[in-house]
Design a protein around this motif. Sequence first.
Motif, PDB file in Angstrom:
ATOM      1  N   THR A 263       0.796  -1.229   0.000  1.00 32.77           N
ATOM      2  CA  THR A 263       0.000   0.000   0.000  1.00 32.77           C
ATOM      3  C   THR A 263       0.825   1.273   0.000  1.00 32.77           C
ATOM      4  OG1 THR A 263      -0.102   0.087   2.423  1.00 32.77           O
ATOM      5  CG2 THR A 263      -1.794  -1.208   1.284  1.00 32.77           C
ATOM      6  N   GLY A 264       2.069   1.209   0.467  1.00 29.83           N
ATOM      7  CA  GLY A 264       2.881   2.415   0.591  1.00 29.83           C
ATOM      8  C   GLY A 264       2.519   3.257   1.797  1.00 29.83           C
ATOM      9  N   LYS A 265       1.659   2.743   2.670  1.00 26.85           N
ATOM     10  CA  LYS A 265       1.248   3.467   3.864  1.00 26.85           C
ATOM     11  C   LYS A 265       1.911   2.870   5.094  1.00 26.85           C
ATOM     12  CE  LYS A 265      -3.270   4.894   2.054  1.00 26.85           C
ATOM     13  NZ  LYS A 265      -2.930   6.328   2.058  1.00 26.85           N
ATOM     14  N   GLU A 266       2.026   3.662   6.165  1.00 31.16           N
ATOM     15  CA  GLU A 266       2.598   3.189   7.411  1.00 31.16           C
ATOM     16  C   GLU A 266       1.605   2.276   8.126  1.00 31.16           C
ATOM     17  OE1 GLU A 266       5.720   3.539   8.681  1.00 31.16           O
ATOM     18  OE2 GLU A 266       6.101   4.363   6.676  1.00 31.16           O
ATOM     19  N   PRO A 267       2.103   1.326   8.933  1.00 35.36           N
ATOM     20  CA  PRO A 267       1.185   0.378   9.592  1.00 35.36           C
ATOM     21  C   PRO A 267       0.211   1.056  10.543  1.00 35.36           C
ATOM     22  CG  PRO A 267       3.430   0.160  10.435  1.00 35.36           C
ATOM     23  CD  PRO A 267       3.512   1.015   9.216  1.00 35.36           C
ATOM     24  N   GLN A 268       0.618   2.214  11.127  1.00 33.28           N
ATOM     25  CA  GLN A 268      -0.323   2.914  12.002  1.00 33.28           C
ATOM     26  C   GLN A 268      -1.573   3.333  11.242  1.00 33.28           C
ATOM     27  OE1 GLN A 268       2.956   3.441  11.606  1.00 33.28           O
ATOM     28  NE2 GLN A 268       3.804   4.714  13.243  1.00 33.28           N
ATOM     29  N   ASP A 269      -1.409   3.632   9.944  1.00 34.51           N
ATOM     30  CA  ASP A 269      -2.549   4.036   9.121  1.00 34.51           C
ATOM     31  C   ASP A 269      -3.383   2.847   8.667  1.00 34.51           C
ATOM     32  OD1 ASP A 269      -1.614   6.666   9.302  1.00 34.51           O
ATOM     33  OD2 ASP A 269      -0.336   6.405   7.538  1.00 34.51           O
ATOM     34  N   LEU A 270      -2.832   1.647   8.801  1.00 33.42           N
ATOM     35  CA  LEU A 270      -3.509   0.457   8.299  1.00 33.42           C
ATOM     36  C   LEU A 270      -4.150  -0.373   9.404  1.00 33.42           C
ATOM     37  CD1 LEU A 270      -0.683  -0.678   5.833  1.00 33.42           C
ATOM     38  CD2 LEU A 270      -2.838   0.386   5.180  1.00 33.42           C
ATOM     39  N   LEU A 271      -3.545  -0.340  10.606  1.00 36.83           N
ATOM     40  CA  LEU A 271      -3.956  -1.268  11.656  1.00 36.83           C
ATOM     41  C   LEU A 271      -4.516  -0.583  12.889  1.00 36.83           C
ATOM     42  CD1 LEU A 271      -0.879  -3.667  11.398  1.00 36.83           C
ATOM     43  CD2 LEU A 271      -3.148  -4.035  10.461  1.00 36.83           C
ATOM     44  N   ALA A 272      -4.424   0.746  12.957  1.00 36.05           N
ATOM     45  CA  ALA A 272      -4.978   1.452  14.117  1.00 36.05           C
ATOM     46  C   ALA A 272      -6.498   1.553  13.981  1.00 36.05           C
ATOM     47  CB  ALA A 272      -4.371   2.842  14.229  1.00 36.05           C
ATOM     48  N   GLY A 273      -7.189   1.552  15.112  1.00 40.46           N
ATOM     49  CA  GLY A 273      -8.654   1.667  15.069  1.00 40.46           C
ATOM     50  C   GLY A 273      -9.273   0.425  14.453  1.00 40.46           C
TER      51      GLY A 273
END
Length: 684
Positions: A263-273
């Motif tokens: 995705t090119g995104k950080e894991p905090q943006d993918l797995l938080a919430g």
Amino acid sequence: MKPLFCSQGHDNPDDNRFCRLCGEMLPIVPRSPVGVTAGQMLGLRYRVLHELGHGGFGRTYLAEDTNRFHERCVLKEFAPQVQGTEALHKAEELFEREAGILYKLQHPQIPRFRELFQADWQGKRRLFLVQDYVEGETYQALQRSRQNQGYGFTEADVTQLLLQLLPVLDYIHACGVIHRDISPDNLMLRTVDGLPILIDFGGVKQAAAEVNSQLRRSVAALPAKVTCLGKVGYAPSEQMDRGEVFPHSDFYALAATVLVLLTGKEPQDLLAGNRRQWLKLVNLSPKLIAILSRMLDPDPAKRYQTAQAVMAALGGSLPASDDRATQPPRGHQSSAASELYPATVAVAPAQVGHITQAATVYPPATRPQRGSGFGTIALLLLAAGTVWFTWWIAHDWQPLKQPKPQPSQTTNASTKPPAPRFSQAEQKRKQALDQRREALGIDAVFLSSLVNETFYDKYPDRSGRQLTADAADAPLRAAWDQIANQWLDQLKPLSSEARSRLGQYTDADLKARQADVNRLNLSSRALNDLTDVRFFELFPDQPRNQSILNKPIGQVWQAIAAEQLNAVKAGTALETIKFPEGRFSQQVSGTLKAGEGKAYIAELTKDQVIQIQLQANQETRLSIYPPTSKAAALLEDSAKTSWSGKLTESGFYEIVVVSNAPGTTSYDLSLAAADNISVPDAAQ
């Protein structure tokens, strides 16, 4: 700008005050040149080239080993910011214990730890850990590069990554070692063979963090607190909150790494919430989604517990314990939650700038060949069955000459060169071999990788074990040298330019060739035909229906492709067929030597009926490609000598003639085109 590391080893720009990943206050590193300067010798053998990075517990340097033919290596300094002899002794003891565990790890996809030594610098004693220098690029850098070019990692890419890394994790977990810091910047794609390399293990960094933590507690009389290691978002909560690590902790971080690459995104943006929000950003098969979901389960008990279980879910299997590349260290048992075992520490050359060369990464769909990519078995053999002989090239295979003593060194018993370990005849043989290699301009490490693959195929019982200098291994050393000479014989026909770049061809070269050939109205399929016929004429024993670009021999294929592109550009391997005015047919003739081919292009129109006729011997092959690369070939590497039919699109059609005959072949090729003639649409 050199990276600045926090106590957990996270790299940061040197002007940061707080760590970008864990928020820790970063050490204030003096700007004055307090580190070891370039050109200085450490341990009477390591010449520092330049600094790679620095942090709160020391600096990291790129150096060359003057006792091993100036082979590049990495020196990791351990200079914790502690006061007092007892504190320093405790820090060194902890560091040596962790380094001792790392030294036992022997796997081809883990940078090898060579030694731990002490050296005095600026009046203070320093500890240095020496490890192999890995030339390649981090997956973090690869992902950013792909993003900048408008594409990213695919499901096929990350599946291959999993298949190639799981045997490595299976090995370290069997040794009782947990990595604890898997992320895209701690995975490298090694240039020489395209394999992922696991770097920056958490053990030594954990030692440094523990020392600093103990120091702060002793000074401030603070209560004991667990020292935790890991990157926010990549490490599971039990690791970050309580310092508990198990094999499934590494699987969690590996799955988070896969999502970041996709995705090119950080894991905090993918797995938080909402932990399932990453599903909206990927287009994956249900099978892979289920595997990643289980690896990322917040409940540790629900995750896969072993690498074997993950591999089985992917549809593969790991080699039996007796077939592993290197057996686990004896007497080292699996870790418990309260006892955190370390692994390795390494510096990613992607931070070095001009020293790092682009790595080779190929999605299976881009393999320019006929046939499927690696099967699971081939991937596992490549990942777990090969032990590279870089040490052999640098230490034994090259001429046994000693470096000149430095002016500051005095000649005494400790600095005298060691006695030769091989017979005079073997030394001469190795020296002659190295002189041949240098005369041909072939990189030593690349040649080593080619020879290793052949050697282990021939002697499978030696897989995973290095040859020694003992007399018992003399016949095997002779066999290795003989294979090396045979490879040099086969590589000699390549141009000097192509030979000099072996080991350096990348996916960027592949894409650049595709763009260049397309500008000539020729497709990469036609260029691949010209490359294949030359490649298999020079290397007839290579398999024709396997992916080779991720193997060392794939570098040779790329070198030949570069030569064929030059021939196409020069007009010797490409010709345009034009009909004379008032005529709708044309005939061309030519001769081909063994392993040669020629491509023709002709601009034709939809609904025209064409007839192509080739007159040549039976070992000549014919391919006909339509203008659209996604459309199926009309003929592909076919023994048929004719084709006729109605065209379904307008544009430049390609006709490729290649010869598999041992001698010179003459041929005549005729092309006729007509409008409004009633013939079946299908090829005749």
